[in-house]
Scaffold this motif. Sequence first.
Motif, PDB file in Angstrom:
ATOM      1  N   PHE A  10       0.831  -1.204   0.000  1.00 33.30           N
ATOM      2  CA  PHE A  10       0.000   0.000   0.000  1.00 33.30           C
ATOM      3  C   PHE A  10       0.868   1.257   0.000  1.00 33.30           C
ATOM      4  CE2 PHE A  10      -2.357   3.170   2.684  1.00 33.30           C
ATOM      5  CZ  PHE A  10      -3.251   3.568   1.711  1.00 33.30           C
ATOM      6  N   LEU A  11       1.871   1.303   0.858  1.00 38.72           N
ATOM      7  CA  LEU A  11       2.752   2.467   0.906  1.00 38.72           C
ATOM      8  C   LEU A  11       3.500   2.658  -0.408  1.00 38.72           C
ATOM      9  CD1 LEU A  11       4.177   1.988   4.502  1.00 38.72           C
ATOM     10  CD2 LEU A  11       2.535   3.735   3.752  1.00 38.72           C
ATOM     11  N   ASN A  12       3.782   1.565  -1.104  1.00 38.78           N
ATOM     12  CA  ASN A  12       4.519   1.638  -2.364  1.00 38.78           C
ATOM     13  C   ASN A  12       3.628   1.848  -3.582  1.00 38.78           C
ATOM     14  OD1 ASN A  12       7.080   1.509  -1.274  1.00 38.78           O
ATOM     15  ND2 ASN A  12       7.054  -0.724  -1.197  1.00 38.78           N
ATOM     16  N   THR A  13       2.345   2.153  -3.359  1.00 40.31           N
ATOM     17  CA  THR A  13       1.510   2.522  -4.508  1.00 40.31           C
ATOM     18  C   THR A  13       1.928   3.880  -5.043  1.00 40.31           C
ATOM     19  OG1 THR A  13      -0.215   3.429  -3.057  1.00 40.31           O
ATOM     20  CG2 THR A  13      -0.497   1.144  -3.838  1.00 40.31           C
ATOM     21  N   VAL A  14       2.688   4.604  -4.279  1.00 43.22           N
ATOM     22  CA  VAL A  14       3.333   5.810  -4.785  1.00 43.22           C
ATOM     23  C   VAL A  14       4.832   5.510  -4.838  1.00 43.22           C
ATOM     24  CG1 VAL A  14       3.586   6.962  -2.538  1.00 43.22           C
ATOM     25  CG2 VAL A  14       3.573   8.317  -4.612  1.00 43.22           C
ATOM     26  N   ASP A  15       5.413   5.745  -5.984  1.00 45.65           N
ATOM     27  CA  ASP A  15       6.828   5.451  -6.213  1.00 45.65           C
ATOM     28  C   ASP A  15       7.548   6.779  -6.382  1.00 45.65           C
ATOM     29  OD1 ASP A  15       9.314   4.590  -6.989  1.00 45.65           O
ATOM     30  OD2 ASP A  15       8.598   3.307  -8.613  1.00 45.65           O
ATOM     31  N   GLU A  16       8.310   7.183  -5.363  1.00 41.67           N
ATOM     32  CA  GLU A  16       9.020   8.460  -5.392  1.00 41.67           C
ATOM     33  C   GLU A  16      10.464   8.313  -5.858  1.00 41.67           C
ATOM     34  OE1 GLU A  16       8.593   9.885  -1.400  1.00 41.67           O
ATOM     35  OE2 GLU A  16       6.472  10.386  -1.689  1.00 41.67           O
ATOM     36  N   THR A  33      -4.343   6.783  -9.156  1.00 40.08           N
ATOM     37  CA  THR A  33      -4.584   8.087  -9.772  1.00 40.08           C
ATOM     38  C   THR A  33      -6.059   8.383 -10.017  1.00 40.08           C
ATOM     39  OG1 THR A  33      -4.276   7.076 -11.933  1.00 40.08           O
ATOM     40  CG2 THR A  33      -2.336   8.120 -10.917  1.00 40.08           C
ATOM     41  N   SER A  34      -6.912   7.396  -9.812  1.00 40.64           N
ATOM     42  CA  SER A  34      -8.343   7.577 -10.055  1.00 40.64           C
ATOM     43  C   SER A  34      -9.124   6.573  -9.211  1.00 40.64           C
ATOM     44  CB  SER A  34      -8.664   7.360 -11.534  1.00 40.64           C
ATOM     45  OG  SER A  34      -8.500   5.986 -11.867  1.00 40.64           O
ATOM     46  N   PRO A  35     -10.418   6.799  -9.047  1.00 44.96           N
ATOM     47  CA  PRO A  35     -11.230   5.806  -8.333  1.00 44.96           C
ATOM     48  C   PRO A  35     -11.175   4.421  -8.989  1.00 44.96           C
ATOM     49  CG  PRO A  35     -12.415   7.875  -8.443  1.00 44.96           C
ATOM     50  CD  PRO A  35     -11.190   8.026  -9.314  1.00 44.96           C
ATOM     51  N   ASP A  36     -11.126   4.380 -10.315  1.00 46.78           N
ATOM     52  CA  ASP A  36     -11.032   3.088 -11.007  1.00 46.78           C
ATOM     53  C   ASP A  36      -9.705   2.384 -10.719  1.00 46.78           C
ATOM     54  OD1 ASP A  36     -13.543   3.348 -12.109  1.00 46.78           O
ATOM     55  OD2 ASP A  36     -12.801   4.195 -13.996  1.00 46.78           O
ATOM     56  N   ALA A  37      -8.612   3.155 -10.698  1.00 47.90           N
ATOM     57  CA  ALA A  37      -7.304   2.569 -10.387  1.00 47.90           C
ATOM     58  C   ALA A  37      -7.294   2.048  -8.956  1.00 47.90           C
ATOM     59  CB  ALA A  37      -6.203   3.605 -10.592  1.00 47.90           C
ATOM     60  N   LEU A  38      -7.909   2.790  -8.043  1.00 50.32           N
ATOM     61  CA  LEU A  38      -8.011   2.331  -6.662  1.00 50.32           C
ATOM     62  C   LEU A  38      -8.823   1.045  -6.589  1.00 50.32           C
ATOM     63  CD1 LEU A  38      -7.703   2.573  -3.590  1.00 50.32           C
ATOM     64  CD2 LEU A  38      -9.665   4.149  -3.615  1.00 50.32           C
ATOM     65  N   GLN A  56     -14.508   9.895  -5.817  1.00 56.96           N
ATOM     66  CA  GLN A  56     -13.359  10.744  -5.479  1.00 56.96           C
ATOM     67  C   GLN A  56     -13.130  10.805  -3.970  1.00 56.96           C
ATOM     68  OE1 GLN A  56     -11.734  11.013  -8.809  1.00 56.96           O
ATOM     69  NE2 GLN A  56     -10.886  12.454  -7.365  1.00 56.96           N
ATOM     70  N   ASP A  57     -14.199  10.759  -3.171  1.00 59.37           N
ATOM     71  CA  ASP A  57     -14.038  10.773  -1.713  1.00 59.37           C
ATOM     72  C   ASP A  57     -13.324   9.514  -1.227  1.00 59.37           C
ATOM     73  OD1 ASP A  57     -15.246  13.240  -1.485  1.00 59.37           O
ATOM     74  OD2 ASP A  57     -17.219  12.423  -0.996  1.00 59.37           O
ATOM     75  N   ASP A  58     -13.640   8.360  -1.835  1.00 57.94           N
ATOM     76  CA  ASP A  58     -12.954   7.113  -1.489  1.00 57.94           C
ATOM     77  C   ASP A  58     -11.461   7.229  -1.794  1.00 57.94           C
ATOM     78  OD1 ASP A  58     -15.347   5.804  -0.686  1.00 57.94           O
ATOM     79  OD2 ASP A  58     -15.761   5.256  -2.767  1.00 57.94           O
ATOM     80  N   LEU A  59     -11.166   7.771  -2.970  1.00 56.36           N
ATOM     81  CA  LEU A  59      -9.769   7.947  -3.374  1.00 56.36           C
ATOM     82  C   LEU A  59      -9.065   8.930  -2.446  1.00 56.36           C
ATOM     83  CD1 LEU A  59      -7.462   7.414  -5.393  1.00 56.36           C
ATOM     84  CD2 LEU A  59      -8.377   9.300  -6.775  1.00 56.36           C
ATOM     85  N   ALA A  60      -9.704  10.046  -2.151  1.00 55.01           N
ATOM     86  CA  ALA A  60      -9.089  11.062  -1.292  1.00 55.01           C
ATOM     87  C   ALA A  60      -8.816  10.505   0.102  1.00 55.01           C
ATOM     88  CB  ALA A  60      -9.984  12.293  -1.216  1.00 55.01           C
ATOM     89  N   GLY A  61      -9.738   9.757   0.663  1.00 50.09           N
ATOM     90  CA  GLY A  61      -9.531   9.161   1.984  1.00 50.09           C
ATOM     91  C   GLY A  61      -8.390   8.169   1.996  1.00 50.09           C
ATOM     92  N   THR A  62      -8.281   7.390   0.940  1.00 49.30           N
ATOM     93  CA  THR A  62      -7.213   6.392   0.834  1.00 49.30           C
ATOM     94  C   THR A  62      -5.857   7.075   0.685  1.00 49.30           C
ATOM     95  OG1 THR A  62      -8.766   4.852  -0.185  1.00 49.30           O
ATOM     96  CG2 THR A  62      -6.421   4.379  -0.467  1.00 49.30           C
TER      97      THR A  62
END
Length: 171
Positions: A10-16, A33-38, A56-62
């Motif tokens: 989960f933490l690595n869903t963003v790759d910096e 990057t989107s609700p569908d991707a989530l 979008q609220d689900d994505l923003a909370g995640t």
Amino acid sequence: MPGLSLIEEFLNTVDERSFRRHGQIHAGGDQLTSPDALARWLAAHDLADAGTALDQDDLAGTLALRTALRQSLLGEADPATAFADHPLQLVPDGAGGMRVAARSGRRWLDVLVETVAEAACRGDWKRIKLCAAPDCRWAFHDTSRNARGRWCNMNACGNRHKTRAYRERRH
């Protein structure tokens, strides 16, 4: 209950990561990057049924949870901040005991929060780290005996760090 490998993923869903290796520049990105991707990521990790409609609220909370957890690992935020929107309570576990439960209304967030909380209670949370290399910050499970690992991969990030330090000393 899923283990720390889920939290690591989960933490690595963003790759910096932004380093150069063997002449190739690694350019990271964000998987969520989107609700569908989530929804796809959650389905792949058995945290939601395939085709679950998210907004979008689900994505923003995640993303807020992921950001808060990463900031707490870097020491940029109080770890309690990560749970500000996810109150925990003790509930019967069905076997006569108690367990920690989150009640956000989003099953996947509850599972993630409960997994982190249980790891913190066991003392395992200290073994989830972000790579010390500033051009990496990949999350990893430190399996070293003394829990003092600093790099996600000693052959890559650790070697780059040691090579830089050696070159600096030689100049």
